[in-house]
Design an enzyme around this catalytic site. Structure first.
Site, PDB file in Angstrom:
ATOM      1  N   CYS A 134       0.853  -1.188   0.000  1.00 26.14           N
ATOM      2  CA  CYS A 134       0.000   0.000   0.000  1.00 26.14           C
ATOM      3  C   CYS A 134       0.883   1.229   0.000  1.00 26.14           C
ATOM      4  O   CYS A 134       1.990   1.216   0.522  1.00 26.14           O
ATOM      5  CB  CYS A 134      -0.887   0.009   1.239  1.00 26.14           C
ATOM      6  SG  CYS A 134      -2.334  -1.047   1.049  1.00 26.14           S
ATOM      7  N   CYS A 141      -6.630  -0.274   9.122  1.00 30.48           N
ATOM      8  CA  CYS A 141      -6.731  -1.343   8.123  1.00 30.48           C
ATOM      9  C   CYS A 141      -7.385  -2.589   8.713  1.00 30.48           C
ATOM     10  O   CYS A 141      -7.005  -3.067   9.775  1.00 30.48           O
ATOM     11  CB  CYS A 141      -5.337  -1.701   7.615  1.00 30.48           C
ATOM     12  SG  CYS A 141      -5.391  -2.965   6.330  1.00 30.48           S
TER      13      CYS A 141
END
Ligand SMILES: *Cc1c(COP(=O)(O)O)cnc(C)c1O
Length: 437
Positions: A134, A141
């Site tokens: 990412c 998350c």
């Protein structure tokens, strides 16, 4: 090129010569991602005391840090403790608290995985994890257990396993690329992957879930758009959580995607002290639709480890939905969903609008609190459906097997199946009757 004050300030503190000329180069942004507390302090001018440092170090040992210079520049340094970008990007000791109700893999994505990289939960669509990387590590998350784990892109061989599974599973008509962030793949890899998937005859659409427009908008380049354009229909969902994330740069990225012809959606997560406010949420939604992004889902925060400080009661989400339905454009409001722990999938939740009903009237309330009566038809000849479409007078003109079978609650409502209840496994009462197994 126009740079705002905050971007200039961050860039001026970066210890290399390239600085502002490279600011909009996405690879430069990634190479200069902030991965340590020290770097964060140096670039923002924020200083932590010794106790905070010890705690932060513990936190980042468990859940690593990574912020793009661009996203860092959105933090209000003077008031960082209350800043929604800081809270999503930086984290703190609260993340080390694990409650008993929290789970490593709350959505059982690993259990519903027939081959590595694929989660096959719903009948006709799959989630395909195509990247472990990412641009920014969101502190909220849901796959927190995996963040920074293997900071590498799966090899073509690994991706091929997923592609093979989709090829061999004709029910799959919708492939959702996720990760990590699929747009962290190189242009070439993405081109190859999309081309492989789009050639599978039963795949009707591909979707990409990405936070790149929010945390690394410069990844949206003309070259990327020209690649993606080859694989229409391609739907793109992004992940804005707060109006402060809608900036000149992110607007440009969204405009390029919208002009490229991709339907754009947004999935937000309801986060305590970030966006758990009807006014903030409405402002965000209005900004999204002004930028041609259709709000798709508002997620209740998952029961992942280290997220307890972000979680709100479900009542907060319902209150926010109450403030939206009727009060703003229908297409500005997302569907509020709770992803069922254990892998049941997304469950939509709303305030109640049906107040009561009898055999010929339904009593409803609207957003203003006005109570109204809907008079049902005096005669309605219920069409008994045994799913024999050949003798039906309705024109369906479709006779595919997948349309034939009723599943779940739909089955209880149907005429062609005489099931009257759905009973969970290991029901004690039925076990006593000797009926369960
Ligand atoms: C969210 C999700 C999907 C897609 O669901 P939609 O409601 O169609 O957007 C598919 N598979 C998994 C495992 C998911 O979590």
């Amino acid at each position: 090129m126009i740079y705002d004050k905050e971007q200039k300030e961050i860039a001026s503190r970066m210890d290399n010569k390239s600085k502002l000329t490279n600011w909009k180069d996405w690879k430069w942004q990634l190479r200069h991602a902030i991965r340590s507390m020290e770097k964060f302090e140096q670039l923002t001018g924020i200083k932590f005391d010794d106790k905070e440092r010890v705690n932060l170090r513990k936190t980042f040992d468990k859940f690593p840090l990574s912020i793009t210079p661009y996203y860092l520049s959105l933090i209000d340094k003077k008031n960082y403790k209350n800043d929604p970008v800081f809270k999503q990007a930086f984290g703190g000791i609260e993340e080390l608290t694990t409650l008993q109700s929290e789970l490593e893999d709350p959505l059982s994505e690993d259990k519903d995985s027939p081959v590595e990289g694929i989660t096959h939960r719903y009948p006709d669509r799959v989630l395909f994890h195509v990247s472990n990387i990412c641009a920014m590590y969101c502190r909220h998350c849901t796959r927190k257990r995996k963040v920074g784990d293997i900071d590498s892109v799966p090899s073509k061989d690994q991706l091929n396993q997923g592609i093979e599974y989709i090829k061999n599973t004709p029910q799959v008509r919708d492939v959702l690329l996720s990760g990590g962030d699929p747009l962290m793949l190189t242009d070439e890899k993405l081109d190859w992957l999309l081309s492989e998937i789009s050639q599978i005859p039963h795949v009707e659409i591909i979707r990409i879930g990405t936070r790149v427009p929010v945390v690394l908008p410069y990844r949206i380049t003309d070259k990327l758009i020209s690649i993606l354009k080859k694989y229409q229909p391609l739907w793109i969902n992004t992940h804005f959580n707060h109006p402060n994330e809608i900036t000149t740069s992110s607007k440009e990225a969204l405009a390029m995607l919208a002009d490229g012809g991709f339907p754009l959606g947004n999935q937000s997560v309801l986060l305590a002290d970030v966006n758990d406010c009807p006014r903030i949420m409405k402002t965000l939604l209005h900004k999204l639709i002004q930028n041609r992004v259709r709000p798709y889902y508002l997620y209740q925060c998952d029961l992942s480890e280290g997220l307890s400080h972000f979680r709100t009661p479900i009542g907060k989400g319902i209150e926010i939905m109450e403030s939206l339905i009727g009060h703003t454009s229908g297409f500005a409001r997302p569907t509020y969903v709770i992803d069922a722990p254990g892998g049941g999938g997304k469950i939509p939740v709303m305030p109640n609008y049906i107040i009561s009903w009898s055999t010929n009237k339904v009593i409803l309330r609207n957003y203003e609190g006005v109570i109204t009566t809907y008079k049902e038809p005096d005669s309605y000849e219920a069409r008994v459906c045994d799913r024999d479409c050949d003798i039906c007078t309705l024109d369906l003109n479709l006779n595919e097997d997948s349309e034939m079978e009723a599943v779940g609650i739909e089955k209880l409502l149907s005429d062609h199946d005489d099931t009257i209840s759905l009973v969970p496994e290991h029901n004690d009462r039925l076990h006593r009757r000797g009926e369960n197994e």
